[in-house]
Design an enzyme around this catalytic site. Structure first.
Site, short mmCIF file in Angstrom:
data_model
loop_
_atom_site.label_atom_id
_atom_site.label_comp_id
_atom_site.label_asym_id
_atom_site.label_seq_id
_atom_site.Cartn_x
_atom_site.Cartn_y
_atom_site.Cartn_z
CG ASN A 9 3.83 -9.00 -5.06
OD1 ASN A 9 4.46 -9.03 -6.39
ND2 ASN A 9 4.16 -9.53 -3.99
CE LYS A 11 2.72 -12.38 -2.94
NZ LYS A 11 2.55 -13.11 -1.87
CG HIS A 95 6.85 -9.45 -0.79
ND1 HIS A 95 6.98 -10.28 -0.44
CD2 HIS A 95 6.02 -8.68 -0.76
CE1 HIS A 95 5.96 -10.77 0.08
NE2 HIS A 95 4.88 -9.83 -0.28
CD GLU A 97 6.28 -14.06 -1.15
OE1 GLU A 97 6.59 -13.68 -2.03
OE2 GLU A 97 5.07 -14.20 -0.41
CD GLU A 167 3.11 -6.89 2.12
OE1 GLU A 167 1.57 -6.89 1.13
OE2 GLU A 167 3.88 -7.29 1.50
N GLY A 173 -0.32 -14.25 2.01
CA GLY A 173 -0.60 -15.26 1.60
C GLY A 173 -1.62 -16.85 2.36
CB SER A 213 -5.52 -12.86 3.41
OG SER A 213 -4.01 -13.83 3.57
C1 PEP Z 1 2.02 -10.18 -0.62
O1 PEP Z 1 2.56 -11.16 -0.99
O2 PEP Z 1 2.25 -8.90 -0.48
C2 PEP Z 1 0.32 -9.89 -0.37
C3 PEP Z 1 0.19 -9.17 0.20
O3 PEP Z 1 0.01 -11.72 -0.41
P1 PEP Z 1 -1.58 -11.33 -0.07
O4 PEP Z 1 -2.34 -10.59 -0.61
O5 PEP Z 1 -1.92 -13.10 -0.99
O6 PEP Z 1 -1.29 -11.95 1.56
#
Ligand code: PEP
Length: 250
Positions: A9, A11, A95, A97, A167, A173, A213
């Site tokens: 992703n 973003k 997601h 966000e 997630e 993040g 992460s």
């Molecule tokens: C995400 O935004 O879906 C995500 C998993 O981000 P990160 O890997 O940076 O934690």
């Protein structure tokens, strides 16, 4: 059979030139037939160039969002038909966000999922608890609620087009990762919920990705867990070497 999937992703990162550079590096790094299905999700303006640049590879291009209506007066929005017209048939929905900053709740997400399914698109459906939920031991209930509200009314036939992405919000993040055991525990819970609410066949065949992460140094351990079928990768997907190392972590 559950598919192994690694999806990046991107973003709101990378202009066109940066996107092209990342794709060139990915093409250099990646083996011709990776063991996992690989997907990347650039921003809307870069979807078509990414699709064009990757069409001679097995990499699938996904969108990061989509509107729930088919067309009309929704300034600034993008429809399923628009995505499909530029070769994009996979979309990330739900997601954290989008939920947090754009107020997307289960009611909207349910409509978006249905619109995607009606357009024969594949959905990567994201969900997961906040830190507060986990601290209060509410994470299993919360995940059940998110799945029930958005997905469990779907016809069984829709599930061949659904990929789940657990997630935990506290791990996105932040550099904080769920331990492989925490991921496995939740993924098993999710599979049990699928079994109970949709049926064994769907529970056995739906890919459940972990996101939060994931990096080259922890992917192998997480992906080795029985109910983890791959990952949704944010930060590390912006670096071709790291992303390919994660793709190769099965
Ligand atoms: C995400 O935004 O879906 C995500 C998993 O981000 P990160 O890997 O940076 O934690």
């Amino acid at each position: 059979m559950r598919e192994k999937i690694v999806a990046g992703n991107w973003k709101m990162n990378n202009d066109l030139a940066e996107t092209e550079e990342l794709i060139s590096k990915l093409k250099l790094q990646m083996v011709k037939e990776p063991e996992a299905k690989v997907m990347v999700a650039p921003g809307f303006p870069n979807l078509y160039p990414t699709f064009q640049a990757l069409k001679d590879t097995p990499v699938i291009v996904a969108a990061q969002n989509m509107h729930e209506n088919e067309s009309g007066a929704y300034t600034g929005e993008v429809s399923a038909a628009m995505l499909k017209s530029v070769g994009v048939t996979t979309v990330i929905l739900g997601h954290s966000e989008r939920r947090a900053y754009f107020h997307e709740d289960s009611a909207i997400l349910k409509k978006k999922v249905l619109t995607a399914i009606n357009n024969d698109m594949t959905v990567i459906f994201c969900f997961g608890e906040e830190l507060e939920d986990r601290k209060n031991d509410k994470h299993f209930d919360l995940v059940e609620k998110q799945l029930k509200e958005a997905l469990f009314d779907l016809p069984k036939s829709a599930w061949k087009n659904i990929i789940l992405a657990y997630e935990p919000v506290w791990a996105i993040g932040t550099g904080e990762t769920a331990s492989p055991e925490q991921a496995q525990e939740m993924h098993k819970h999710i599979r049990t919920l699928l079994d109970k609410n949709v049926g064994k066949e769907v529970a056995d065949s739906t890919s459940i990705l972990y996101g939060g992460s994931v990096k080259p140094n922890n992917a192998k351990e997480i992906f080795a867990k029985e109910d983890v079928d791959g990952g949704l990768i944010g930060g590390a997907s912006l670096n071709a070497v790291d992303f390919v190392a994660i793709v190769n972590s099965f």
